[in-house]
Design an enzyme around this catalytic site. Sequence first.
Site, short mmCIF file in Angstrom:
data_model
loop_
_atom_site.label_atom_id
_atom_site.label_comp_id
_atom_site.label_asym_id
_atom_site.label_seq_id
_atom_site.Cartn_x
_atom_site.Cartn_y
_atom_site.Cartn_z
N HIS A 80 4.71 -0.54 6.92
CA HIS A 80 4.36 -1.16 8.19
C HIS A 80 3.92 -2.60 7.97
O HIS A 80 3.09 -2.85 7.12
CB HIS A 80 3.23 -0.36 8.84
N TYR A 202 -2.46 -4.76 19.62
CA TYR A 202 -3.83 -5.16 19.97
C TYR A 202 -3.76 -5.84 21.34
O TYR A 202 -3.12 -6.88 21.47
CB TYR A 202 -4.37 -6.17 18.96
N PRO A 294 -14.16 -0.09 12.12
CA PRO A 294 -12.72 0.16 11.92
C PRO A 294 -11.81 -0.96 12.45
O PRO A 294 -10.60 -0.80 12.44
CB PRO A 294 -12.48 1.47 12.67
N LYS A 298 -10.17 -0.99 7.17
CA LYS A 298 -10.47 -1.21 5.74
C LYS A 298 -11.20 -0.03 5.07
O LYS A 298 -11.25 0.03 3.85
CB LYS A 298 -11.39 -2.44 5.59
N TYR A 389 -5.72 -9.17 6.07
CA TYR A 389 -5.38 -7.91 6.74
C TYR A 389 -4.81 -6.92 5.74
O TYR A 389 -5.08 -5.72 5.80
CB TYR A 389 -4.36 -8.22 7.84
P1 RFL Z 1 -15.64 10.50 4.28
O1 RFL Z 1 -14.20 10.50 4.56
O2 RFL Z 1 -16.59 10.47 5.43
O3 RFL Z 1 -15.96 11.73 3.34
C1 RFL Z 1 -17.28 12.10 3.04
C2 RFL Z 1 -17.28 13.60 2.77
O4 RFL Z 1 -18.58 14.00 2.36
C3 RFL Z 1 -18.92 15.22 3.02
N1 RFL Z 1 -20.38 15.29 3.05
C4 RFL Z 1 -21.11 16.08 2.21
N2 RFL Z 1 -20.74 16.96 1.27
C5 RFL Z 1 -21.71 17.61 0.59
N3 RFL Z 1 -23.04 17.41 0.84
C6 RFL Z 1 -23.45 16.55 1.80
N4 RFL Z 1 -24.76 16.35 2.02
C7 RFL Z 1 -22.47 15.83 2.53
N5 RFL Z 1 -22.51 14.92 3.52
C8 RFL Z 1 -21.25 14.60 3.82
C9 RFL Z 1 -18.27 15.09 4.38
O5 RFL Z 1 -18.07 16.36 4.99
C10 RFL Z 1 -16.96 14.40 4.03
O6 RFL Z 1 -15.92 15.32 3.75
O7 RFL Z 1 -16.04 9.25 3.35
P2 RFL Z 1 -15.19 8.44 2.22
O8 RFL Z 1 -14.58 9.36 1.24
O9 RFL Z 1 -16.10 7.38 1.77
O10 RFL Z 1 -13.95 7.81 3.06
C11 RFL Z 1 -14.18 6.82 4.03
C12 RFL Z 1 -13.13 6.92 5.12
O11 RFL Z 1 -13.06 8.25 5.59
C13 RFL Z 1 -13.43 5.95 6.28
O12 RFL Z 1 -13.90 4.73 5.80
C14 RFL Z 1 -12.17 5.69 7.13
O13 RFL Z 1 -11.76 6.85 7.80
C15 RFL Z 1 -12.42 4.55 8.12
N6 RFL Z 1 -11.28 4.38 9.05
C16 RFL Z 1 -10.15 3.70 8.65
N7 RFL Z 1 -10.07 3.21 7.39
C17 RFL Z 1 -8.93 2.61 6.97
O14 RFL Z 1 -8.86 2.14 5.82
N8 RFL Z 1 -7.83 2.47 7.80
C18 RFL Z 1 -7.83 2.95 9.08
O15 RFL Z 1 -6.82 2.84 9.78
C19 RFL Z 1 -9.05 3.58 9.56
N9 RFL Z 1 -9.10 4.10 10.79
C20 RFL Z 1 -11.35 4.94 10.33
C21 RFL Z 1 -10.23 4.78 11.19
C22 RFL Z 1 -12.47 5.63 10.78
C23 RFL Z 1 -12.50 6.16 12.04
N10 RFL Z 1 -13.65 6.85 12.44
C24 RFL Z 1 -13.66 8.14 12.99
C25 RFL Z 1 -14.94 6.30 12.06
C26 RFL Z 1 -10.25 5.31 12.46
C27 RFL Z 1 -11.38 6.00 12.91
C28 RFL Z 1 -11.36 6.56 14.32
#
Ligand code: RFL
Length: 392
Positions: A80, A202, A294, A298, A389
Site C-alpha cells: 500500500h 483522510y 493512532p 505507528k 509516514y
Molecule cells: P497490545 O497489543 O495491547 O498487547 C498487550 C497484551 O498484553 C496483555 N496483558 C496482560 N497479560 C498478562 N498480564 C497482564 N497484567 C496483562 N495486561 C495486559 C493484553 O491482553 C494484550 O494481549 O500491546 P503491544 O504488543 O505493545 O502492541 C501494540 C499495538 O497493539 C498497538 O500499538 C496498535 O494496535 C496501535 N494501532 C495501530 N498501530 C499501527 O502500527 N498501525 C495501525 O494501523 C494501527 N491502528 C491501532 C490502530 C490501535 C487502535 N486502537 C484500538 C487503540 C487502530 C486502533 C483502533
Amino acid sequence: MGKRFDLREQVGVVIVGAGPAGLVLGNLLLERGIDCVILERRGREAVEGRARAGFLAAHSVRVLTEHGLGTGVRERGKPHSTCLFRSDQGEFTLDYGRLGRREVHTVHPQQELVRDLVAEYLRRGGELRFGARAEEILADGRVRVRGGEEVRGRYIAGCDGRHGAARAAQAARGVRTAHRDHRVSWLAVLVAAPPSLSAVGYALHRRGFAGHMARTDTVTRYYLQCPPGTDPADWSEERIWAELATRMRTGEFGPLRQGAVLEKTVVDLRSDVLESPGADRLWLAGDAAGLISPSAAKGANLAVLQAELLARALESALSHGDEKGLDQYAADCLPRVWRAHEFSHWMSGLLHGPAGDDAEARYGRALQYARLESLRTSRAHQDFFAENYTGI
Ligand code: RFL
C-alpha cells in the site's frame, strides 16, 4: 500449550503480554536459543480476534521476514502506497511510495499477524500461557500471577500494554511519564465491506475528521472523530453511514461500499512515553513503554522495532553476560520513539481542526488548511510526509 517449563524454576525471560511486542520478542528469543515463557491474561480466541492495526511499515516486514515470521505477511499482506486527502477544497492523492525512500506499507490486519506469531512461537516449542494475568512484577524477577502462582525470570519483558503490570512496576520505582491528551476521540468502526478507495482516505470536515483504511478484501476500517466521552451505542449503523457520507463528501466523490458494522469502539487519542523503558531485570516494549495516538499508524510498528532491539540486548545479557546492550536498548529506542510521536502529533494537527467558530477556532482551522495545502503543492512537504509516514 507448547513446551512446559516447571515455572518454579527460573527461565531466561518471562514475557508479560502476547500482543505484537511480546510475540515478536518471544519468537526472536527462541530463535536465539533463549528460554522464555509468555504470560497472557486473555484467552487465545480473544487475543487472536482483536482487530486493531493494519499497516505494517517496511521495517516491520523486514524484521518479520528476516526471522522466519513473514510467511503470512508475504502471502496475505497487500502493498500500500497511496493516501487520499479530501476537504471542501477538493481532493488529491499522494503516492508516497514514489517519494522519499520508496518504502511502502503492507496491509495485514493485526489479528492475523498475532495469529501467525502465536502459531510460529508454539511451533518453535515456546511456552505460552493464556488466561495468566500478571498481578505484580517484583524487583527480584518474580511475577505474581493471578491465582497465586509465581513465575521467576532472569529478566522480565513487560509487553503488556498501557494498563499492564509492567507500567505499574515502573511507576512504583518512580519512573516518570511524559503525556499528551489530544482531547480528540475517534469512533473506530470495522465494517464487512470491501474498501471503497484504493488509498488510505483522510477527510477533513467542519463536523470532524473521517478516515478510511483498507484491512482485507472484505473488511474495511473507518474512523469518525467524535467528542471525548462518546458512547459507541449512540451510533447506529444508519448514523455511522450518514456521517461518513457527509464527511467523506460522497455526493461529490462517489458512494462508499456499505456493509454490516462488525465492531465499533471509541479510541481516545492519547500519547505517552516512559522516560526509561526499563532497568535491572525489567524491560518494557510496545505500548507498555509508550502509547502513541493512532493518527499515523505507528503503534504496532514501534512494538515490532522495540521487540527486535530488546531481543538483541537480552541475548547479549543472557548468552554473553553483557548487560551494556540493555542500557543501549533505552538509548536506541527513545529517539526513534520520539520521532514517531513528533510525526504522529503533526498528523493529528493536520486531521483535527478545532470545533466552534470563535477567533481561535477560525485561526486553528486556517492553519490546518495551510498544512494541507503545503502537502498538496510542495514537494519538500511531500518528502517529509513520505519519509515519516513510512519510516520507523
Ligand atoms: P497490545 O497489543 O495491547 O498487547 C498487550 C497484551 O498484553 C496483555 N496483558 C496482560 N497479560 C498478562 N498480564 C497482564 N497484567 C496483562 N495486561 C495486559 C493484553 O491482553 C494484550 O494481549 O500491546 P503491544 O504488543 O505493545 O502492541 C501494540 C499495538 O497493539 C498497538 O500499538 C496498535 O494496535 C496501535 N494501532 C495501530 N498501530 C499501527 O502500527 N498501525 C495501525 O494501523 C494501527 N491502528 C491501532 C490502530 C490501535 C487502535 N486502537 C484500538 C487503540 C487502530 C486502533 C483502533
